[in-house]
Scaffold this active site. Sequence first.
Site, PDB file in Angstrom:
ATOM      1  N   LYS A  45       0.819  -1.270  -0.117  1.00 10.18           N
ATOM      2  CA  LYS A  45      -0.117   0.132  -0.093  1.00 10.18           C
ATOM      3  C   LYS A  45       0.889   1.300  -0.259  1.00 10.18           C
ATOM      4  O   LYS A  45       2.155   1.240   0.283  1.00 10.18           O
ATOM      5  CB  LYS A  45      -0.954   0.077   1.062  1.00 10.18           C
ATOM      6  CG  LYS A  45      -0.132   0.005   2.638  1.00 10.18           C
ATOM      7  CD  LYS A  45      -1.098  -0.011   3.775  1.00 10.18           C
ATOM      8  CE  LYS A  45      -0.199   0.221   5.169  1.00 10.18           C
ATOM      9  NZ  LYS A  45      -1.434  -0.010   6.243  1.00 10.18           N
ATOM     10  N   ARG A 141     -11.343   0.432  14.677  1.00 13.29           N
ATOM     11  CA  ARG A 141     -10.981   0.921  13.297  1.00 13.29           C
ATOM     12  C   ARG A 141     -11.966   0.226  12.263  1.00 13.29           C
ATOM     13  O   ARG A 141     -13.096   0.332  12.358  1.00 13.29           O
ATOM     14  CB  ARG A 141      -9.414   0.869  12.844  1.00 13.29           C
ATOM     15  CG  ARG A 141      -9.283   1.980  11.966  1.00 13.29           C
ATOM     16  CD  ARG A 141      -7.781   1.988  11.595  1.00 13.29           C
ATOM     17  NE  ARG A 141      -7.353   0.692  11.047  1.00 13.29           N
ATOM     18  CZ  ARG A 141      -5.866   0.580  10.537  1.00 13.29           C
ATOM     19  NH1 ARG A 141      -5.114   1.567  10.819  1.00 13.29           N
ATOM     20  NH2 ARG A 141      -5.414  -0.707  10.115  1.00 13.29           N
ATOM     21  N   HIS A 173      -7.176  -6.793  12.783  1.00  9.55           N
ATOM     22  CA  HIS A 173      -5.533  -6.161  12.815  1.00  9.55           C
ATOM     23  C   HIS A 173      -5.156  -5.708  14.075  1.00  9.55           C
ATOM     24  O   HIS A 173      -6.151  -5.236  14.887  1.00  9.55           O
ATOM     25  CB  HIS A 173      -5.673  -4.690  11.988  1.00  9.55           C
ATOM     26  CG  HIS A 173      -4.371  -4.156  11.770  1.00  9.55           C
ATOM     27  ND1 HIS A 173      -3.479  -4.662  10.802  1.00  9.55           N
ATOM     28  CD2 HIS A 173      -3.982  -2.849  12.108  1.00  9.55           C
ATOM     29  CE1 HIS A 173      -2.399  -3.885  10.828  1.00  9.55           C
ATOM     30  NE2 HIS A 173      -2.705  -2.910  11.362  1.00  9.55           N
ATOM     31  N   ARG A 229       0.625 -10.767   7.208  1.00 12.19           N
ATOM     32  CA  ARG A 229       0.697  -9.659   6.428  1.00 12.19           C
ATOM     33  C   ARG A 229       1.687  -8.851   6.946  1.00 12.19           C
ATOM     34  O   ARG A 229       1.555  -7.395   7.180  1.00 12.19           O
ATOM     35  CB  ARG A 229      -0.775  -8.977   6.731  1.00 12.19           C
ATOM     36  CG  ARG A 229      -1.924  -9.756   6.350  1.00 12.19           C
ATOM     37  CD  ARG A 229      -3.287  -9.162   6.286  1.00 12.19           C
ATOM     38  NE  ARG A 229      -3.252  -8.148   7.550  1.00 12.19           N
ATOM     39  CZ  ARG A 229      -3.970  -8.302   8.592  1.00 12.19           C
ATOM     40  NH1 ARG A 229      -4.614  -9.578   8.665  1.00 12.19           N
ATOM     41  NH2 ARG A 229      -3.915  -7.729   9.581  1.00 12.19           N
ATOM     42  N   TYR A 275      13.970  30.147   7.961  1.00 12.37           N
ATOM     43  CA  TYR A 275      12.719  30.950   8.347  1.00 12.37           C
ATOM     44  C   TYR A 275      12.851  30.992  10.027  1.00 12.37           C
ATOM     45  O   TYR A 275      12.965  29.949  10.706  1.00 12.37           O
ATOM     46  CB  TYR A 275      11.493  30.209   7.994  1.00 12.37           C
ATOM     47  CG  TYR A 275      11.181  30.272   6.653  1.00 12.37           C
ATOM     48  CD1 TYR A 275      10.920  31.508   6.029  1.00 12.37           C
ATOM     49  CD2 TYR A 275      11.171  29.140   5.608  1.00 12.37           C
ATOM     50  CE1 TYR A 275      10.939  31.773   4.602  1.00 12.37           C
ATOM     51  CE2 TYR A 275      10.668  29.445   4.256  1.00 12.37           C
ATOM     52  CZ  TYR A 275      10.623  30.795   3.589  1.00 12.37           C
ATOM     53  OH  TYR A 275      10.372  30.880   2.502  1.00 12.37           O
ATOM     54  N   CYS A 322      12.693  23.943   4.893  1.00 15.27           N
ATOM     55  CA  CYS A 322      11.699  24.882   3.985  1.00 15.27           C
ATOM     56  C   CYS A 322      10.925  23.634   2.881  1.00 15.27           C
ATOM     57  O   CYS A 322      11.386  22.409   3.023  1.00 15.27           O
ATOM     58  CB  CYS A 322      12.407  25.718   3.424  1.00 15.27           C
ATOM     59  SG  CYS A 322      13.583  26.700   4.309  1.00 15.27           S
ATOM     60  N   ASP A 324      11.354  23.340  -0.076  1.00 12.32           N
ATOM     61  CA  ASP A 324      12.022  22.738  -1.146  1.00 12.32           C
ATOM     62  C   ASP A 324      13.571  22.583  -0.875  1.00 12.32           C
ATOM     63  O   ASP A 324      14.428  22.045  -1.694  1.00 12.32           O
ATOM     64  CB  ASP A 324      11.973  23.793  -2.485  1.00 12.32           C
ATOM     65  CG  ASP A 324      10.631  24.208  -2.707  1.00 12.32           C
ATOM     66  OD1 ASP A 324       9.779  23.195  -2.914  1.00 12.32           O
ATOM     67  OD2 ASP A 324      10.310  25.368  -2.671  1.00 12.32           O
TER      68      ASP A 324
END
Length: 394
Positions: A45, A141, A173, A229, A275, A322, A324
């Site tokens: 997944k 869940r 689970h 699993r 920053y 930041c 990027d």
Amino acid sequence: MSTLQSPGGGRPVRAEAVVDLAAIRHNVSTLRARADGAQLMTVVKADGYGHGMVPVARAAREAGADWIGAAVLEEALALRAAGDTGPVFCWLTTPGEPLEDAIAAGIDLSAGAPWEIDELAAGVTERPARVHLKIDTGMSRGGAVPEEWPALIRAALREQRTGRIEIKGIWSHLASADEPKSAANEAQLATFTEAVELAESFGVDAEFKHLANSGATLALPDTHFDLVRPGVATYGLSPFGHALPSEELGLVPAMTLTARLAMVKRVPAGAGVSYGLTWTAPRPSTLGLIPLGYGDGLPRHASNGAPVQARGRRRTVVGRICMDQCVVNLEDDEAAAGDEVVLFGPGTGGEPTADDWAEAAGTINYEIVTRLGPRIPRRYVDSAAPGSTASVER
């Protein structure tokens, strides 16, 4: 210092995640050996936890994975489109999704409520839907709570009698398998066993009972039943973090994240960085600019503490990460734009690991690899095939 090369030896790239498919196969084989004879489902997944769903699934099949696990329909259908013809299990659907496509593709699906049984039956055209009934054993869940379990069983048996579905499994689970001594594991196992016994008393004959995730596959053999699993352990990452590292479990981390410095500069004592100027150079320092940031999936919470290997030594990200880019403190060492840095890898060469980044960010290793974004190309290598130059970029 070596520079990152795009597949085929072309121009250097800004950054890349190198995934060793030999490590994937090794980990699958290791997990199969720990499964005590149960079948093994490799969970891919979230694009194979960031490693690439299709290449990982293929490597897992090569290593003997009996099943492939996908969370959502688009993942399961993409596996079929890529040519995977083996057993695939998909467990997370919402009302109105195109279940008929998955049923027609022979994908096993989950049902945790009577309405899901109704939708599965309605989606049948030719072949019956292969269904695994989910019991909520305490995670709160997905799945039917014990009070609603009989109603789910009755609905499934009703549609099985019509020939529209086949009850292939019963599953749940674990919430605390990463803490093997937690009393919650024993309680969930007891609830699961009772649910199986009740279903069998109603006449359910499920071929597969499955409960174990990575932590349980490695540490809780009583939970193995017919099928395990493992997810994160497939990628060489320990579900127990630093408490029980990968190497002690016989697992090999498959991903190495590298980048090339975009700039190197010398700053005076007192210079603030990034920053908010949350880090100030205590003395004249050499700083390197890494062209990766939270837009690529680096956790911003790891600011002022994330580890990086540069010039053969462990360094620290300083200032805020930041969108990027981020800054690494190189102290007084010489460096140049284009030099390679390793953000994380297996750790065998002294480089940081995903566990180290998780510790710096206050999270888990699962998140570190899974959150890496599509701006970072993945390159696939096979360390078991020396001399091989085959790789692909995505």
